[in-house]
Design an enzyme around this catalytic site. Structure first.
Site, short mmCIF file in Angstrom:
data_model
loop_
_atom_site.label_atom_id
_atom_site.label_comp_id
_atom_site.label_asym_id
_atom_site.label_seq_id
_atom_site.Cartn_x
_atom_site.Cartn_y
_atom_site.Cartn_z
CB THR A 56 13.88 -37.76 4.45
OG1 THR A 56 15.14 -38.17 4.98
CG2 THR A 56 13.49 -36.43 5.04
CD GLU A 97 -1.29 -2.33 2.14
OE1 GLU A 97 -2.06 -2.92 2.91
OE2 GLU A 97 -0.08 -2.62 2.00
CB CYS A 99 -0.83 -0.41 5.42
SG CYS A 99 0.80 -1.03 4.98
CD GLU A 126 15.58 -30.36 -3.54
OE1 GLU A 126 16.56 -31.02 -3.94
OE2 GLU A 126 15.31 -29.23 -3.96
CG ASP A 183 23.69 -37.37 -3.64
OD1 ASP A 183 24.34 -38.35 -4.08
OD2 ASP A 183 22.45 -37.35 -3.58
#
Length: 347
Positions: free
Chosen positions: A294, A53, A87, A289, A206
């Site tokens: 998991t 705003e 606002c 991921e 990884d």
């Protein structure tokens, strides 16, 4: 399209520019209309910076028109002092006579108080325009405040024959199941969410960076399960470049800067404990991921909001099976020769 819907739709378009940069604040867009024309617009760009705003009002060249205008905003204007002033006060100060709001703010600090304040100031307030779309825009913010947990996105890639990785003896690093366009999309997604979570084995196998190197944006907070503190300081996850939360059975004697250890009971519901702890850390969204164990933990606890599943044009034949998820409602997209399945949890 009706007039109010037209301008709230524009508010949504503007708000989307802030995806990934406004946490812990919501995505908000605003337009100011005078005599059927937009004379100002803005969106919230970053926490601590002016709200939508304020940016919209500041963009109006002839401020005298404000007292004859309508301000549209996708989410109820705030009524409290945070990092910035309310606002509502600015709208009242500028004597804007009409306010059209997409949806009510679920944050208990606002939750209708902004609307009440505007009405008490004699302003004409309209609420609930494109409410469903405005709620969807802030699905992370709404989940956080209403369910007291982050918005949870499951993401994995599986081969055509249903594996997420080959057996260790067959593994040649890196093993890419999807094409480069799909991998770039994943980095875009990472830039949009506040945190990213993986398990111990994913880190050990990884050594991921969990960053957005193939996209422009903010790296998410890194979250990892490491029950027995097996991850070494040599792994990227412990480079202290990004805030990292480690769920463990025991805190180490010495903690590194920007690495936070949280102790949980691995004999109890792990997914629930993680969700509660991430809420405590004010994390509104997390993309999970993997690996398989998991992700399956969250599926089995029915603690997820979206699943994004890539099916690559590859065969593994022997390996780690993909998580099992019963998809009640989903859509399919093609990304080159990859297939992307998007599913929402309707429970």
């Amino acid at each position: 399209m009706k007039t109010h819907e037209k301008y709230i739709n524009r508010c949504i378009e503007l708000a989307e520019n802030g995806l990934g940069t406004t946490y812990p604040n919501p995505l908000v867009g605003s337009v100011i209309v005078y005599d059927g024309k937009i004379i100002g617009e803005g969106w919230h760009k970053k926490s601590g910076e002016p709200h939508a705003e304020v940016n919209a009002i500041n963009s109006v060249k002839d401020k005298s028109l404000l007292k004859k205008s309508t301000i549209y905003v996708s989410l109820e204007p705030c009524s409290h002092f945070g990092k910035t002033p309310p606002c509502c006060d600015l709208i009242v100060k500028n004597r804007i006579p009409n306010v059209v709001i997409g949806t009510v703010d679920p944050n208990e600090k606002v939750a209708g108080n902004g609307i009440k304040k505007l009405i008490e100031a004699g302003i004409q307030v309209t609420v609930g325009i494109l409410e469903t779309q405005c709620n969807e825009l802030n699905k992370r913010f709404f989940t956080f405040h209403e369910k007291k947990r982050p918005y949870i996105i499951l993401k994995w890639a599986e081969s055509k024959d249903g594996f997420i990785a080959p057996l260790e003896k067959l593994k040649k690093k890196p093993v890419w199941i999807t094409n480069q366009h799909s991998r770039q999309l994943v980095h875009k997604w990472r830039s949009e969410e506040q945190a990213i979570l993986v398990g111990t084995q994913t880190v050990i196998d990884d050594n991921p960076k969990l960053d957005v190197r193939d996209w422009i944006g903010t790296n998410p907070i890194r979250v990892v399960l490491d029950q027995n503190n097996r991850i070494s300081n040599e792994h990227y996850l412990f480079d202290s470049n990004v805030k990292t939360i480690v769920f463990s059975k025991l805190k180490p004697a010495v903690e590194k800067e920007n690495i936070i250890f949280e102790v949980i009971d691995f004999e109890q519901n792990i997914a629930t404990q993680i969700a509660e702890m991430l809420y405590k850390h004010q994390i509104q969204s997390v993309i999970i991921e993997g690996g398989r164990q998991t992700i399956q933990t969250f599926i089995d606890s029915n603690l997820w909001d979206e699943a994004r599943i890539f099916i690559g044009n590859t065969l593994i034949k022997e390996g780690i099976k993909a998580p099992i998820l019963i998809r009640k409602s989903f859509e399919k997209l093609s990304i080159g020769d990859d297939e992307l399945i998007l599913s929402r949890n309707d429970d």
